[in-house]
Write an enzyme that holds these catalytic residues in place. Structure first.
Site, short mmCIF file in Angstrom:
data_model
loop_
_atom_site.label_atom_id
_atom_site.label_comp_id
_atom_site.label_asym_id
_atom_site.label_seq_id
_atom_site.Cartn_x
_atom_site.Cartn_y
_atom_site.Cartn_z
CB THR A 15 -0.93 0.01 1.22
OG1 THR A 15 -1.79 -1.14 1.16
CG2 THR A 15 -1.80 1.26 1.24
CE LYS A 199 1.06 4.03 13.65
NZ LYS A 199 -0.32 4.23 13.16
#
Length: 398
Positions: A15, A199
């Site tokens: 992607t 993250k």
């Protein structure tokens, strides 16, 4: 005018890799060139971009004399680690999008950059199109920062948005997210909070100069949420959001967590919907600042990768300024939180020691308590809590 030329050896054409290719094709920059792409299935991707050179061998990328820049955009964290380490050791500047790999190996990656005098950039790994890391490095490069809090995973946020805005069930919202490509067929990383914690680790390094491995951070996702938890939130005029949170508390201590939050309307991230991410940065003297944008998808993330690439036209690199600060906070789980806790049995209730209980409810089908509990205890009991028929959420006073 900058006449430096970047010739990219790209790993991965999923992607984000395909998104980067499409962005480059659209804008056709004069000084950024995609030379060769390493993938598992050459025939499949050759049909998508017949003008590109594809290979299934990493050695072909590193042996190509034209390549002077490596971009790593693959899902396999172990393979990504090997690629990035090899590239840095050989002196290539690198852009990486693999947040799991970075979260596990960030101290080593920082050291490799120093040893081999090259740069590793990864802004796209943290929040897609939102330039969180660059801003933390450049604008918030002092000790005024108090907290970073945000919705760091677009898949879980999409599911929660459909539940609270459209009245969908959890299962229906998850199925829709999977159908639209916002969630994987195995959504554990997203709904379990693991994507967010990777993250958060990266963000915390740049926000506070502190590295905390994932096994020390309390992580609890939305997979155990049911209709009673949704009903509770609606009755309290709140919404449930999965939030990554790093904050300096008293005595220069730093707490981190990824868990659901019951948010009131006045919170900035209350209104962050669908697959979008939102990050609130709070500091002394400037109070709160809010960053918002798409956190996933080929074009948004591919654009962020391109921003990292073009930064190298000017030899940009992270300076990790907070690592050198004499005022770095010290990580701790020694902190108390007010939480909502829904449970089924007395055994489940006794998993945690609550104090200052402000609310409780007990019926055959729905039991909950609102009270304070130690973050350390939540961390110590995390595995049991994730596997038990319970749900918990931070429940701020405001």
């Amino acid at each position: 005018m900058n006449d430096k030329q970047i010739y990219i050896g790209l790993f991965g054409f999923g992607t984000v890799g395909k998104g980067l290719y499409d962005v480059l094709k659209k804008i056709d920059p004069d000084n950024v060139h995609l030379v060769k792409v390493c993938v598992r299935n050459v025939a499949k991707h050759q049909q998508q971009a017949p003008e590109l050179e594809f290979t299934s061998e990493a050695d072909d990328i590193f042996a190509d004399p034209r390549v002077n820049f490596i971009v790593e955009l693959i899902d396999d964290a172990d393979a990504a680690y090997a690629i990035v380490k090899r590239a840095l050791t050989a002196g290539y500047p690198v852009v990486s999008g693999n947040k799991k790999m970075l979260a596990a190996h960030l101290p080593e990656m920082i050291e490799l950059q120093k040893q081999h005098d090259t740069a590793l950039l990864y802004d796209a790994s943290a929040c897609g199109s939102i330039p969180v890391i660059r801003n933390l490095e450049e604008y918030y490069d002092n000790d005024l920062l108090i907290s970073v809090k945000g919705i760091l995973n677009g898949s879980s946020n999409f599911i929660l948005s459909k539940i609270f805005n459209e009245g969908m069930t959890y299962d229906a919202a998850l199925a829709l997210a999977q159908k639209l490509g916002f969630a994987e067929s195995d959504p554990t990383l997203d709904i379990g909070g693991w994507d967010s914690v990777f993250k958060l680790i990266i963000i915390t390094m740049h926000a506070f100069g502190v590295y905390v491995p994932s096994n020390e951070i309390f992580t609890f996702g939305i997979g155990n949420m049911n209709e009673h938890d949704i009903q509770f939130a609606v009755e309290k005029r709140r919404r449930i959001k999965l939030v990554g949170w790093a904050e300096k508390v008293a005595h220069n201590r730093l707490i981190l967590s990824v868990m659901p939050h019951l948010l009131s309307k006045q919170k900035y991230i209350y209104s962050v919907e669908d697959e979008f991410n939102g990050v609130v940065i709070k500091g002394l003297f400037y109070y709160k600042q809010f960053m918002f944008g798409q956190g996933a998808g080929g074009f948004p993330t591919g654009s962020a990768v391109l921003s990292d690439i073009t930064a190298q036209l000017y030899d940009y690199r992270y300076e990790y300024k907070k690592l050198l600060s004499s005022h770095k906070p010290v990580f701790t789980n020694d902190h108390r939180l007010r939480v909502y806790y829904r449970y089924d049995t007395p055994h489940d209730l006794n998993l945690l020691n609550f104090t200052n209980i402000s609310e409780s409810y007990y019926s055959d089908s729905f039991k909950y308590v609102v009270g304070e509990v130690s973050l350390q205890e939540l961390h110590d009991r995390a595995q049991e809590l994730r596997s038990a028929p319970v749900f918990l959420s931070l429940y701020p006073q405001d």
